[in-house]
Each structure stands twice: as structure tokens, then as C-alpha cells.
Enzyme design. Sequence first.
Site, PDB file in Angstrom:
ATOM      1  N   LYS A  50       0.141   4.242  -0.232  1.00  0.00           N
ATOM      2  CA  LYS A  50      -0.492   5.428   0.377  1.00  0.00           C
ATOM      3  C   LYS A  50      -0.240   6.656  -0.514  1.00  0.00           C
ATOM      4  O   LYS A  50      -0.216   6.520  -1.729  1.00  0.00           O
ATOM      5  CB  LYS A  50      -0.005   5.600   1.824  1.00  0.00           C
ATOM      6  CG  LYS A  50      -0.229   4.306   2.629  1.00  0.00           C
ATOM      7  CD  LYS A  50      -0.049   4.461   4.110  1.00  0.00           C
ATOM      8  CE  LYS A  50      -0.271   3.105   4.789  1.00  0.00           C
ATOM      9  NZ  LYS A  50      -0.162   3.165   6.241  1.00  0.00           N
ATOM     10  N   GLU A  82      -6.929   4.540   7.972  1.00  0.00           N
ATOM     11  CA  GLU A  82      -6.722   5.971   7.685  1.00  0.00           C
ATOM     12  C   GLU A  82      -7.965   6.570   7.029  1.00  0.00           C
ATOM     13  O   GLU A  82      -8.297   7.726   7.265  1.00  0.00           O
ATOM     14  CB  GLU A  82      -5.465   6.143   6.808  1.00  0.00           C
ATOM     15  CG  GLU A  82      -4.198   5.903   7.622  1.00  0.00           C
ATOM     16  CD  GLU A  82      -3.034   5.300   6.865  1.00  0.00           C
ATOM     17  OE1 GLU A  82      -3.016   5.357   5.620  1.00  0.00           O
ATOM     18  OE2 GLU A  82      -2.130   4.755   7.536  1.00  0.00           O
ATOM     19  N   SER A  96       3.626  -2.207  10.407  1.00  0.00           N
ATOM     20  CA  SER A  96       5.085  -2.285  10.608  1.00  0.00           C
ATOM     21  C   SER A  96       5.661  -3.649  10.244  1.00  0.00           C
ATOM     22  O   SER A  96       6.627  -4.110  10.849  1.00  0.00           O
ATOM     23  CB  SER A  96       5.452  -1.912  12.051  1.00  0.00           C
ATOM     24  OG  SER A  96       5.029  -0.592  12.332  1.00  0.00           O
ATOM     25  N   GLU A 120      -5.247  -4.962  10.571  1.00  0.00           N
ATOM     26  CA  GLU A 120      -4.232  -3.936  10.788  1.00  0.00           C
ATOM     27  C   GLU A 120      -4.501  -3.227  12.113  1.00  0.00           C
ATOM     28  O   GLU A 120      -5.328  -2.301  12.160  1.00  0.00           O
ATOM     29  CB  GLU A 120      -4.263  -2.911   9.651  1.00  0.00           C
ATOM     30  CG  GLU A 120      -3.969  -3.491   8.286  1.00  0.00           C
ATOM     31  CD  GLU A 120      -3.397  -2.437   7.337  1.00  0.00           C
ATOM     32  OE1 GLU A 120      -2.332  -2.708   6.789  1.00  0.00           O
ATOM     33  OE2 GLU A 120      -4.000  -1.367   7.182  1.00  0.00           O
ATOM     34  N   ASN A 139       0.873  -1.175   0.000  1.00  0.00           N
ATOM     35  CA  ASN A 139       0.000   0.000   0.000  1.00  0.00           C
ATOM     36  C   ASN A 139       0.906   1.219   0.000  1.00  0.00           C
ATOM     37  O   ASN A 139       1.511   1.543   1.027  1.00  0.00           O
ATOM     38  CB  ASN A 139      -0.894  -0.037   1.255  1.00  0.00           C
ATOM     39  CG  ASN A 139      -1.758   1.211   1.382  1.00  0.00           C
ATOM     40  OD1 ASN A 139      -1.788   2.055   0.498  1.00  0.00           O
ATOM     41  ND2 ASN A 139      -2.453   1.322   2.503  1.00  0.00           N
ATOM     42  N   HIS A 161      -9.610   1.066   4.982  1.00  0.00           N
ATOM     43  CA  HIS A 161      -8.328   1.247   5.678  1.00  0.00           C
ATOM     44  C   HIS A 161      -8.550   2.167   6.879  1.00  0.00           C
ATOM     45  O   HIS A 161      -9.351   3.093   6.823  1.00  0.00           O
ATOM     46  CB  HIS A 161      -7.291   1.840   4.724  1.00  0.00           C
ATOM     47  CG  HIS A 161      -5.911   1.792   5.284  1.00  0.00           C
ATOM     48  ND1 HIS A 161      -5.458   2.695   6.215  1.00  0.00           N
ATOM     49  CD2 HIS A 161      -4.902   0.914   5.075  1.00  0.00           C
ATOM     50  CE1 HIS A 161      -4.216   2.374   6.551  1.00  0.00           C
ATOM     51  NE2 HIS A 161      -3.851   1.306   5.869  1.00  0.00           N
ATOM     52  N   GLY A 171       2.698   2.222  10.849  1.00  0.00           N
ATOM     53  CA  GLY A 171       3.665   3.300  10.699  1.00  0.00           C
ATOM     54  C   GLY A 171       4.371   3.682  11.995  1.00  0.00           C
ATOM     55  O   GLY A 171       5.026   4.722  12.069  1.00  0.00           O
TER      56      GLY A 171
HETATM   57  P1  13P Z   1       3.067   0.277   7.786  1.00  0.00           P
HETATM   58  O1  13P Z   1       3.597  -0.982   7.155  1.00  0.00           O
HETATM   59  O2  13P Z   1       3.800   1.515   7.343  1.00  0.00           O
HETATM   60  O3  13P Z   1       2.935   0.163   9.269  1.00  0.00           O
HETATM   61  O4  13P Z   1       1.573   0.479   7.218  1.00  0.00           O
HETATM   62  C1  13P Z   1       0.689  -0.566   7.244  1.00  0.00           C
HETATM   63  C2  13P Z   1      -0.523  -0.195   6.482  1.00  0.00           C
HETATM   64  O5  13P Z   1      -1.275   0.678   6.879  1.00  0.00           O
HETATM   65  C3  13P Z   1      -0.781  -0.888   5.209  1.00  0.00           C
HETATM   66  O6  13P Z   1      -2.050  -0.631   4.748  1.00  0.00           O
END
Ligand code: 13P
Length: 255
Positions: free
Chosen positions: A12, A98, A214, A168, A10, A96, A174
Site C-alpha cells: 500500500k 481501497e 488480516s 478480500e 501489498n 482493490h 486492516g
Molecule cells: P490487511 O492484511 O492489512 O488486512 O490488508 C489486506 C489487503 O488489503 C491486501 O490487499
Amino acid sequence: MSRKYVIAGNWKMNKTSEEGAELAKDIVLAVGQQAEVEVVVCPPFTLLESVSKVLEGSNIKLGGQNMHPAVSGAYTGEISAEMLRNHFSSYVILGHSERRAYFDETDNFVNQKVKVALENQLRPILCVGETLEEREAEKTLDVVKTQLVDGLVGVSAEQTGSVVIAYEPVWAIGTGKVATPEEAQVVHAFIRQTLAELYDSAHADKIRILYGGSMKASNARELLAQEDIDGGLIGGAALESNSFIDLVKVAIDQD
Ligand code: 13P
């Protein structure tokens, strides 16, 4: 039960068209012809065209990071399932954390998208996961169950063959704070059990449940060794070719 691992990147809101094409080229060169692990890249919409050209002729799949459930119309800034298909996407990340946190997406709205994605031959990657506050209040399983059950309303047992779930934990995204393999496995097993209650165990056993938060090559082996972890949804480690390729290779080795 053998389920083919999925490793999905992803990206982003990162990368220009040129940078995305470069990254995709590296991935194609390194792991584009193998078929043991399903590799997916989900760039921003503006890169779908350039990345899809690079992926042509390889086994790497393309996915969107979101979509609107309407067919078309006055939804400024949005993009439809058909538009994603038109740009050779076969997957779409939906719900997601976010999107839920910053754009107030509800389970009901995510559910509409899941259904429309399936009707348009897009495989939804339905994301679920608890915040730190919810985990500390011991609400993890309740939160995940609600997101899962409400996200799959109206999805038939037959359609689950195209559904991928991503667990997740929000506190692990992150932050560098990865869930321990045991912590993740508890939730993954619970998700599979919930799917078995919603459908039946034969269908639940076939659904891939990815871990996200992560995840990187150095912790992937232990996570993927868990019975109900069938791959990863990768953020930060998907932005650099070597770290993503190494992670895919871990999954291939584990296969
Ligand atoms: P990270 O791998 O940066 O923690 O992000 C995970 C994520 O949100 C994938 O959709």
C-alpha cells in the site's frame, strides 16, 4: 488439483526506497531461492526500481498496486502497463477495495485494466469482496459474483492461466477481524464455481484464489488448509520482514 500457493505482499502507501529495499533484502535472503511458493511483493510505484534491483536473481516476483488502462497520454498521476513491465513487474493488483472505495473505480474500469494487463504480459490480481453492510444484508455472493463476472468480461479461457483472483472481505482489511476459514472457503468455492460457469471446470481448477484481510502467520495455516484457498494477499503483515517471511514459511510447510 494442486495449485501453487501465491503469497503476495501489498505494501500500500508505505515505505521509502531505502526501507523497501531493506525489506526486500530480508525477504530475498529468507525465501528468495525456494520455488514451492510463489512470492510477490507489490511496493508503491516509487520503489519499483530499488526493489527490482534487490529481487534480481531471486524467485521473488514484483507487482504494481494499480495501473491505468491507456497506453500513454494525458492521465496525470497515472502509470501504464508498459511502465510496470519496464520496471520488471510481472503482476498488478487491480480493483482493490481501497481503489473502489476511495477512487470510485467501477467494475467496467477494472475490467479495462484487467484486459490491458493481460495484453501486456502482466498477471492481474483481480480483487473482489463485500463490505460489512453487504455481508449483513446477505449480499456477499451477489456482490462477489458481479465484481468477478464484470471484471472478467472479454477475458478468454486461455488467458485465465495468467489471472489470479483475491477475495478480500472489506470488513476484514486492516481491522484484525479475519474471516473464519469456513466463511472464507464458502466464498472461495463460490468464486471457483462461478469461474467454472464462465469458462469450464478445467480452467477454473487452475486459477489461484487468494484470501486477503488480516491474514498473518498465526491464522494462515487454517486458511490455507481450505480446499479453495490458494494463498494470500497480505497488507499489514507484509510490512515487516519477519511477519511476512513467517507467513511464507507457513505456506511452504503446508505445500
Ligand atoms: P490487511 O492484511 O492489512 O488486512 O490488508 C489486506 C489487503 O488489503 C491486501 O490487499
